[in-house]
Scaffold this motif. Structure first.
Motif, PDB file in Angstrom:
ATOM      1  N   THR A 100       0.467  -1.464  -0.093  1.00 25.31           N
ATOM      2  CA  THR A 100       0.235  -0.288   0.287  1.00 25.31           C
ATOM      3  C   THR A 100       1.345   1.647  -0.279  1.00 25.31           C
ATOM      4  N   ARG A 101       0.198   2.348  -0.297  1.00 23.07           N
ATOM      5  CA  ARG A 101       1.184   3.661  -0.590  1.00 23.07           C
ATOM      6  C   ARG A 101       1.483   4.260   1.089  1.00 23.07           C
ATOM      7  N   ALA A 102       0.180   3.973   2.366  1.00 19.20           N
ATOM      8  CA  ALA A 102       0.430   4.418   3.624  1.00 19.20           C
ATOM      9  C   ALA A 102       1.989   3.215   3.491  1.00 19.20           C
ATOM     10  N   ASP A 103       1.870   1.957   3.562  1.00 20.35           N
ATOM     11  CA  ASP A 103       3.320   1.579   3.860  1.00 20.35           C
ATOM     12  C   ASP A 103       4.680   1.812   3.345  1.00 20.35           C
ATOM     13  N   MET A 104       4.862   2.391   2.286  1.00 22.19           N
ATOM     14  CA  MET A 104       5.720   2.815   0.841  1.00 22.19           C
ATOM     15  C   MET A 104       5.460   4.215   2.028  1.00 22.19           C
ATOM     16  N   ALA A 105       4.991   5.329   2.483  1.00 18.65           N
ATOM     17  CA  ALA A 105       5.215   6.570   3.008  1.00 18.65           C
ATOM     18  C   ALA A 105       6.031   6.011   4.163  1.00 18.65           C
ATOM     19  N   ILE A 106       5.322   5.378   5.210  1.00 19.65           N
ATOM     20  CA  ILE A 106       5.894   5.188   6.225  1.00 19.65           C
ATOM     21  C   ILE A 106       7.671   4.955   6.535  1.00 19.65           C
ATOM     22  N   PHE A 107       7.584   3.766   5.328  1.00 20.01           N
ATOM     23  CA  PHE A 107       9.591   3.627   5.213  1.00 20.01           C
ATOM     24  C   PHE A 107      10.078   5.026   4.107  1.00 20.01           C
ATOM     25  N   ALA A 108       9.342   5.710   3.454  1.00 22.52           N
ATOM     26  CA  ALA A 108      10.039   7.339   3.277  1.00 22.52           C
ATOM     27  C   ALA A 108      10.100   7.472   4.113  1.00 22.52           C
ATOM     28  N   LYS A 109       9.462   7.813   4.594  1.00 24.22           N
ATOM     29  CA  LYS A 109       9.292   9.011   5.621  1.00 24.22           C
ATOM     30  C   LYS A 109      10.793   8.271   7.120  1.00 24.22           C
ATOM     31  N   GLN A 110      10.476   7.278   7.032  1.00 21.61           N
ATOM     32  CA  GLN A 110      11.589   7.108   7.795  1.00 21.61           C
ATOM     33  C   GLN A 110      13.182   6.650   7.294  1.00 21.61           C
ATOM     34  N   ILE A 111      13.195   6.757   6.239  1.00 20.73           N
ATOM     35  CA  ILE A 111      14.516   6.819   5.397  1.00 20.73           C
ATOM     36  C   ILE A 111      14.785   8.720   5.738  1.00 20.73           C
ATOM     37  N   ASP A 112      13.961   9.515   5.267  1.00 25.80           N
ATOM     38  CA  ASP A 112      14.093  10.312   4.652  1.00 25.80           C
ATOM     39  C   ASP A 112      15.200  11.092   6.234  1.00 25.80           C
ATOM     40  N   PHE A 113      14.221  10.847   7.401  1.00 24.60           N
ATOM     41  CA  PHE A 113      14.362  10.983   8.790  1.00 24.60           C
ATOM     42  C   PHE A 113      15.929  10.499   9.066  1.00 24.60           C
ATOM     43  N   ILE A 114      16.195   9.375   8.401  1.00 25.08           N
ATOM     44  CA  ILE A 114      18.202   9.321   8.585  1.00 25.08           C
ATOM     45  C   ILE A 114      18.756   9.838   8.507  1.00 25.08           C
ATOM     46  N   LEU A 115      18.441  10.295   6.452  1.00 21.13           N
ATOM     47  CA  LEU A 115      18.793  10.816   6.222  1.00 21.13           C
ATOM     48  C   LEU A 115      19.613  12.064   6.713  1.00 21.13           C
ATOM     49  N   ASN A 116      18.003  13.250   7.194  1.00 25.94           N
ATOM     50  CA  ASN A 116      18.368  13.977   7.348  1.00 25.94           C
ATOM     51  C   ASN A 116      18.072  14.349   9.118  1.00 25.94           C
ATOM     52  N   SER A 117      18.042  13.788   9.860  1.00 28.41           N
ATOM     53  CA  SER A 117      17.476  14.537  11.295  1.00 28.41           C
ATOM     54  C   SER A 117      18.628  13.593  11.888  1.00 28.41           C
ATOM     55  N   GLU A 118      19.559  12.003  11.429  1.00 30.19           N
ATOM     56  CA  GLU A 118      20.118  11.418  11.797  1.00 30.19           C
ATOM     57  C   GLU A 118      21.504  11.821  12.559  1.00 30.19           C
ATOM     58  N   ILE A 119      21.998  13.276  11.152  1.00 33.99           N
ATOM     59  CA  ILE A 119      22.729  12.966  10.343  1.00 33.99           C
ATOM     60  C   ILE A 119      23.400  14.406  11.907  1.00 33.99           C
ATOM     61  N   HIS A 120      22.570  14.772  12.877  1.00 38.83           N
ATOM     62  CA  HIS A 120      22.410  15.473  13.979  1.00 38.83           C
ATOM     63  C   HIS A 120      23.075  15.027  15.779  1.00 38.83           C
ATOM     64  N   PRO A 121      22.627  13.999  16.022  1.00 41.94           N
ATOM     65  CA  PRO A 121      23.000  13.555  16.935  1.00 41.94           C
ATOM     66  C   PRO A 121      24.873  13.073  16.334  1.00 41.94           C
ATOM     67  N   HIS A 122      24.849  12.638  15.466  1.00 38.28           N
ATOM     68  CA  HIS A 122      26.225  12.725  14.409  1.00 38.28           C
ATOM     69  C   HIS A 122      27.148  13.517  14.730  1.00 38.28           C
ATOM     70  N   HIS A 123      26.858  14.627  13.960  1.00 33.98           N
ATOM     71  CA  HIS A 123      27.572  16.672  14.067  1.00 33.98           C
ATOM     72  C   HIS A 123      28.048  16.481  15.581  1.00 33.98           C
ATOM     73  N   ASN A 124      26.409  16.696  16.188  1.00 35.01           N
ATOM     74  CA  ASN A 124      27.152  16.109  18.030  1.00 35.01           C
ATOM     75  C   ASN A 124      28.406  15.879  18.783  1.00 35.01           C
TER      76      ASN A 124
END
Ligand SMILES: Cc1ncc(C[n+]2csc(CCO)c2C)c(N)n1
Length: 148
Positions: free
Chosen positions: A64-88
């Motif tokens: 389903t698109r709903a499931d695809m959206a969940i995983f796509a959002k997580q990819i975006d989160f790792i690429l763009n948000s999980e870098i902040h703790p790494h930088h810290n």
């Protein structure tokens, strides 16, 4: 009891070992050697690359698109948000993030990455999610314990 609560209850012995791990205790009291921080960031960078690829496999297996959206959002989160703790962590250790992005894979990283890749190769969507969930879930439990 919800199924998720049953899982957390069953995992308590493992969680307690994690809480007492010197790295986790060091994060909690702000006292870690620079080498521990840089080792963590180098391995976590490698591991999160695998995580992104396995999320992409999860999209492949989504119906389903709903499931695809969940995983796509997580990819975006790792690429763009999980870098902040790494930088810290890099700032605290006084190293450039870029220098930790080509570290050789340590055995533990290799094994967990392979565990996820295997689920993606041989399993259904639920097997992939089961292989991926312990990491973010454990981080959540650790964070909840820190803020208590
Ligand atoms: C710096 C850093 N933060 C969180 C995690 C745990 N984790 C792995 S993937 C993910 C997002 C959920 O898909 C989360 C929270 C990590 N390994 N490294």
């Amino acid at each position: 009891m919800k199924f998720s609560e049953e899982l957390v209850a069953a995992g308590q012995p493992i969680l307690h070992e994690i809480y007492q791990h010197p790295f986790v205790e060091g994060i909690g009291n702000g006292d870690l050697p620079k080498e521990a921080l840089t080792f963590y960031v180098g391995q976590d960078y490698n591991y999160l690359n695998a995580f992104i690829k396995v999320y992409a496999d999860a999209i492949q297996k989504s119906q389903t698109r709903a499931d695809m959206a969940i995983f796509a959002k997580q990819i975006d989160f790792i690429l763009n948000s999980e870098i902040h703790p790494h930088h810290n962590f890099c700032n605290v250790a006084g190293v450039k993030y870029e220098t930790l992005q080509h570290e050789p894979q340590a055995p533990g990283t290799y094994l967990y990455n392979e565990h996820m890749y295997r689920a993606a190769r041989t399993g259904d969507l639920i097997d992939i999610v089961a292989a991926m969930t312990p990491c973010p879930w454990t981080y959540l439990e650790i964070a909840n314990r820190f803020v208590k």
